[in-house]
Design an enzyme around this catalytic site. Structure first.
Site, mmCIF file in Angstrom:
data_model
loop_
_atom_site.group_PDB
_atom_site.id
_atom_site.type_symbol
_atom_site.label_atom_id
_atom_site.label_comp_id
_atom_site.label_asym_id
_atom_site.label_seq_id
_atom_site.Cartn_x
_atom_site.Cartn_y
_atom_site.Cartn_z
ATOM 1 C CB VAL A 36 45.203 -14.106 4.832
ATOM 2 C CG1 VAL A 36 44.529 -14.926 3.535
ATOM 3 C CG2 VAL A 36 46.378 -13.075 4.581
ATOM 4 C CG ASN A 90 41.842 -18.383 3.543
ATOM 5 O OD1 ASN A 90 40.928 -17.812 3.842
ATOM 6 N ND2 ASN A 90 42.727 -18.203 2.546
ATOM 7 C CG ASP A 120 -0.452 2.710 -11.838
ATOM 8 O OD1 ASP A 120 -0.340 1.441 -11.693
ATOM 9 O OD2 ASP A 120 -0.005 3.242 -13.075
ATOM 10 C CD GLU A 122 40.658 -20.026 10.178
ATOM 11 O OE1 GLU A 122 41.037 -19.028 9.678
ATOM 12 O OE2 GLU A 122 40.277 -20.792 9.158
HETATM 13 N N1 LIG Z 1 -9.460 11.564 -21.710
HETATM 14 C C1 LIG Z 1 -10.075 12.209 -20.630
HETATM 15 N N2 LIG Z 1 -10.961 13.053 -21.000
HETATM 16 C C2 LIG Z 1 -11.443 13.822 -20.087
HETATM 17 N N3 LIG Z 1 -11.440 13.276 -18.532
HETATM 18 C C3 LIG Z 1 -10.701 12.381 -18.319
HETATM 19 C C4 LIG Z 1 -10.155 11.571 -19.345
HETATM 20 N N4 LIG Z 1 -9.126 10.904 -18.803
HETATM 21 C C5 LIG Z 1 -9.554 10.583 -17.614
HETATM 22 N N5 LIG Z 1 -10.355 11.660 -17.196
HETATM 23 C C6 LIG Z 1 -10.934 12.031 -15.988
HETATM 24 O O1 LIG Z 1 -9.734 12.309 -14.876
HETATM 25 C C7 LIG Z 1 -9.713 11.464 -13.981
HETATM 26 C C8 LIG Z 1 -8.399 11.198 -13.536
HETATM 27 O O2 LIG Z 1 -7.737 10.336 -14.641
HETATM 28 P P1 LIG Z 1 -6.328 9.951 -14.865
HETATM 29 O O3 LIG Z 1 -6.152 9.419 -16.061
HETATM 30 O O4 LIG Z 1 -5.709 11.148 -14.344
HETATM 31 O O5 LIG Z 1 -6.336 8.792 -13.627
HETATM 32 P P2 LIG Z 1 -5.132 8.029 -13.288
HETATM 33 O O6 LIG Z 1 -4.282 8.551 -12.020
HETATM 34 O O7 LIG Z 1 -4.225 7.557 -14.674
HETATM 35 O O8 LIG Z 1 -5.968 6.830 -12.929
HETATM 36 P P3 LIG Z 1 -5.438 5.239 -13.013
HETATM 37 O O9 LIG Z 1 -4.699 5.057 -11.308
HETATM 38 O O10 LIG Z 1 -6.790 4.443 -12.766
HETATM 39 O O11 LIG Z 1 -4.482 4.816 -13.863
HETATM 40 C C9 LIG Z 1 -10.672 10.047 -14.324
HETATM 41 O O12 LIG Z 1 -11.153 9.702 -13.174
HETATM 42 C C10 LIG Z 1 -11.692 11.083 -15.251
HETATM 43 O O13 LIG Z 1 -12.717 11.282 -14.565
#
Ligand SMILES: Nc1ncnc2c1ncn2[C@@H]1O[C@H](COP(=O)(O)OP(=O)(O)OP(=O)(O)O)[C@@H](O)[C@H]1O
Length: 929
Positions: free
Chosen positions: A318, A751, A365, A726
């Site tokens: 224990v 303990n 992101d 111990e």
């Molecule tokens: N509403 C939209 N209409 C048209 N094209 C778009 C739109 N939003 C984004 N894009 C295009 O798509 C690409 C990718 O956008 P997306 O939003 O998928 O990126 P994400 O991965 O969310 O970017 P982040 O890391 O910046 O958040 C952009 O670079 C842009 O060129």
């Protein structure tokens, strides 16, 4: 489960005409009778009876909507409170609260306690009442400590559950409110939009392009469309669109409740560390049993009574096993979780608390995490190659357009570009309010920036949109990276507008342009992206007929480029430095253009000219070079591959995300990190939610995770050194002419004093200075790894050496040697507790006061065991003189002193570069590059 794209592509989607977001009376009795009844969606055949009840084929009859139809103002708070009383909360039945008796019973069924109780029975039968009393005292105190710690841990975890509880947007008393989803009642009017998890079963009244991922219920991950008068089931995820609906069923009677998978219902599983410690505990138990059996055999062979030696052996088992370990670990994790929550990083699972300490890569992101997510068009290039600058404050519509530094009038080409960006767009602007003094974005911030841009170019957004009604669209699609809308012109023709990533738009046959035109625009786009701006290409054409497939329009003419800026968050470069110092590599994963990504990464100090930028559209990001820190043009699904690639190299990966389709990556990562302001589905998939969307709190959480792990190892070092000592004393004593060095009651008393309170106090030690400047530990490393096993043996050997030395001298001088052994063994262990504490943080005079206090009280009780006659009778000790007591105290200080003086300086303070944090394989791979 891979959810569909954030706004999944669909065929030609007719746009619903009008459709106010909130009809006057949303639960329209008559309208519903003709519609699909609730329950039908779930595979139940349902018929509506004349009384408005829904008769479900499984025999379940329930009122769909109590009382009169819910008006557009929603329920009143009073009515909602009444219904909450009647129906109970909208949550899976909470796990039953553990009753005190159950908790005590749980403690008493521990095998070690059972052993002690058996020993108590034996000593009672032998009329050895002092031993019985001590054994029972140990059982009572240990049980009390165990129960108290369990209750504290449960409370801390319950408080966290509250903080991270799902929320719902509901209309109450005529106002929109965000409430905990658990407070929803039948009849509540709820709004949902992309990224929300449907909080209860809803009968939809108004649905705009609503698509639901029902995989939580059906396993089918392709989003399905739902329209007004259909039902949206609790637990499904809105992937596109928005809707308003009335709650028809809540809690256990909702779709999700019925299949009993509400996340809240599951009791948290043991964390990997808890499981590893449990198996370590079993191993230690076996070792202690084997060694105690040896002590038993030696004792019996040297003529001691069988029963006495059996009780001694049980007491030794224990005492040698740190039975409070699980309680110490759970409490340390739970309190650590609470501390993280106070630092605005809420761990949603306990395992996050411990895993955070060993994170080696954080994949983040860009938008909204490293940047502010407040977008503004800064530059525009029209189809004829003219370049304009745009200025203004935030989303405010007023601002100026300039060229070469001078304000200019808006050209026709620029106005066309602005108009196209405004039409191919779902966002609106929200004027300032009392609560929010600045203009805001409603919808996608990128699109809101285009609305502001249009206004700055002199367009009136609403009038323009009205003049060009949208008749068809292909919503933004992360795969294609573009969006197309089709508008009716006043001369009955069709305006087709497409905007998106330059490589997706500036390409034939979508675009009808000469090679020179294409080359010029592509070069301009590249230049703008190189400045860290997000570039959109815009193309349009007037046609006699709408395109056959709006996802792939053809023959459009270039209208221009817009370059959108999103400022880095204040302090973002410091965050990157902070992670680097903690040996954690920050990696940027974005859907943006490689040049934009590289420029932003450059500003963060993550990237310099010549470093790789991995393109998601150009192969497999999982096979990226080991040292890559920028991933561009990635799809959300590719985040999974990036995580898998890093994990295969031995990294522990934290991944941030906030969109609907980030959920799988958040689950796959070792630590999924969601932003408090992100979608509900991301928050629910994550292990850690950052309340302020501030990535730097992850560094704080990593520090907390490391502190907790350090303290658990500290406790192990202290408790196991004592156990080793111990056993060594009991085994080696006879060899030095000390036949039975300690009586059972004495072992148990030591303990009791050493393990309980000082052990728990060790769990509250502060972080060592420079904890964040250390290389993360390898997740594969054993809990006793990195030298802890050796330190335990050294500590145990030192305590045993001084104890036996003091015993031998006392025997030599014909003094009560057994009492001296008892005294030195107990005090020396307490000395070790002080020696293994964390160095005091700079500026703190006392550090963790609980530990010295606990040690002082335990030391006093230990001395009392020799000084107070009743305790002497109980423990079988003899009186010692003051000089002898002092001598014992001096000798007992030695092991702690040696350990303290030989303590390695923390590897901190040197600010390790991140490269030292990656594992060997990575370093080798990086050198090869
Ligand atoms: N509403 C939209 N209409 C048209 N094209 C778009 C739109 N939003 C984004 N894009 C295009 O798509 C690409 C990718 O956008 P997306 O939003 O998928 O990126 P994400 O991965 O969310 O970017 P982040 O890391 O910046 O958040 C952009 O670079 C842009 O060129």
């Amino acid at each position: 489960m891979v959810l569909g794209s954030r706004r999944p592509a669909g065929p030609l989607v007719p746009v619903r005409a009008g459709g106010s977001p909130l009809p006057d009376t949303v639960a329209r009795g008559e309208a519903e009778v003709g519609g699909r009844a609730a329950g039908e969606r779930l595979g139940h055949r349902a018929e509506r009876t004349v009384t408005g009840q829904v008769q479900v084929a499984d025999g379940d009859v329930r009122r769909e909507n109590s009382g009169p139809a819910t008006p557009a103002t929603g329920l009143s708070s009073a009515e909602a409170a009444r219904l909450l009383q009647v129906d109970g909360p909208n949550a899976a039945a909470a796990p039953p609260r553990r009753h005190l008796v159950t908790r005590i019973a749980h403690q008493l069924t521990d095998p070690l306690v059972a052993l002690l109780l058996a020993a108590a029975v034996v000593t009672t039968l032998l009329r050895d009442y002092p031993d019985t009393a001590v054994i029972l005292l140990v059982v009572v105190v240990n049980t009390a400590i165990g129960v108290v710690q369990e209750v504290r841990a449960d409370r801390a975890i319950a408080a966290l559950d509250q903080l991270a509880a799902p929320t719902a947007r509901v209309v109450r008393d005529g106002r929109d409110a965000v409430l905990p989803a658990a407070e929803l009642v039948r009849g509540d009017l709820v709004r949902v939009e992309a990224g929300d998890v449907v909080p209860a079963d809803l009968l939809l009244h108004d649905a705009s392009r609503l698509h639901l991922d029902e995989s939580a219920l059906t396993g089918e991950s392709v989003p399905v469309s739902r329209a007004a008068d259909e039902e949206a089931s609790a637990g499904t995820v809105v992937t596109t669109g928005r809707a308003v609906g009335t709650v028809v069923r809540t809690g256990a009677s909702s779709a999700l409740g019925r299949i009993a998978t509400l996340a809240a219902a599951t009791r948290p599983a043991a964390t990997p560390l808890q499981r590893r410690l449990a198996s370590l505990g079993r191993l230690l138990g076996l070792a202690a049993v084997a060694l105690s059996a040896l002590v038993f055999a030696v004792g019996v062979l040297s003529g001691r009574s069988l029963v006495e030696m059996a009780v001694t052996a049980v007491s030794l088992v224990v005492a040698a096993v740190p039975e409070s370990l699980p309680a110490v670990v759970t409490l340390a994790l739970a309190l650590g979780a609470r501390r993280m929550a106070a630092a605005r990083a809420i761990p949603r699972r306990l395992h996050a608390v411990e895993t955070l300490g060993s994170v080696t890569v954080i994949a983040s992101d860009k938008t909204g995490t490293l940047t502010e997510g407040r977008m503004a068009v800064q530059q525009a290039v029209t189809g004829d190659g003219a370049r304009f600058g745009v200025t203004g404050s935030g989303y405010a519509p007023d601002g100026t357009v300039h060229r070469d530094g001078a304000a200019v009038a808006v050209s026709d080409e620029l106005r066309q570009l602005a108009r196209a960006g405004l039409l191919c767009n779902d966002a609106t602007l929200a004027p300032p309010t009392e609560q929010r003094p600045r203009w805001g974005a409603v919808g996608d911030p990128l699109e809101a920036a285009l609305v502001t841009f249009a206004a700055r170019c002199g367009l009136e957004p609403q009038t323009t949109r009205h003049a060009w009604p949208r008749v068809a669209e292909h919503p933004f699609d992360q795969q294609l990276r573009r969006m197309t809308t089709v508008h009716r012109s006043c001369d009955r023709r069709y305006l087709v507008v497409c905007k998106g990533a330059p490589e997706s738009v500036l390409t034939a046959p979508l675009l009808d342009a000469s090679d020179d035109e294409l080359a010029a625009l592509t070069a301009a786009a590249h230049r703008l992206a190189g400045d860290g701006l997000r570039v959109l290409a815009v193309a349009a054409a007037l046609a006699e007929h709408p395109p056959a497939d709006p996802a792939h329009p053809e023959g459009l003419r270039p209208v221009g480029l817009v370059a959108v800026g999103d400022p880095l968050r204040a302090g973002a470069p410091d965050i990157a430095d902070g992670f680097a110092a903690a040996g954690v590599r920050l990696v940027l994963v974005t859907g943006d253009h490689p040049a934009t990504a590289a420029a932003i990464a450059g500003q963060l100090g993550l990237w310099t000219e010549g470093d790789p930028v991995v393109r998601g559209d150009d192969g497999d990001p999982a096979s990226a070079p080991a040292g890559a820190r920028v991933f561009a043009r990635t799809q959300p699904e590719q985040k999974l591959d990036i995580i898998a690639g890093l994990q295969a190299r031995g990294h522990v990966v934290a991944m941030t995300g906030d969109g609907v389709n980030d959920a799988p990556a958040l689950r796959r990562a070792d630590i999924g990190v969601a932003m408090g302001g992100g979608t509900e589905v991301a928050r629910q998939a994550a292990d850690l939610v950052l309340v302020d969307d501030d990535l730097s709190t992850v560094a704080t959480a990593i520090g907390e995770g490391r502190r907790i792990y350090d303290n658990i190892r500290r406790f192990l070092r202290y408790a196991l050194s004592g156990g080793v000592a111990e056993i060594a004393v009991m085994l080696l004593g006879p060899l030095f002419g000390l036949p039975v060095p300690l009586l059972p009651a004495q072992i148990l008393w030591i303990n009791l004093l050493t393990h309980g309170v000082p052990g728990v106090a060790l769990g509250a030690e502060p972080a060592e200075p420079g904890t964040l400047g250390r290389v993360p530990r390898s997740p594969q490393e054993s809990v006793l790894g990195a030298g802890l096993g050796r330190q335990i043996l050294v500590g145990g050997a030192l305590i045993a050496a001084v104890t036996l030395g003091a015993g031998v001298l006392a025997a030599h001088w014909d003094r009560p040697w057994q009492t001296v052994i008892f005294m030195v063994l107990g005090l020396a262990q307490l000395g070790v507790a002080l020696a293994v504490r964390a160095p005091r943080p700079a500026g703190q005079r006392w550090g963790n006061l609980a530990l010295p206090l606990a040690v002082a009280v335990s030391a006093l009780l230990q001395v009392a065991g020799v000084l107070l006659p009743p305790l002497r009778d109980l423990l079988g000790t003899e009186a010692l003189g003051v000089a002898e007591l002092l001598a014992c105290a001096v000798v007992s200080v030695l092991p702690g002193l040696v350990l303290r003086l030989t303590r390695r300086r923390p590897a901190a303070d040197v600010g390790l570069p991140w490269r030292r944090g990656v594992n060997q394989a990575d370093c080798a791979a990086e050198e090869e590059m």
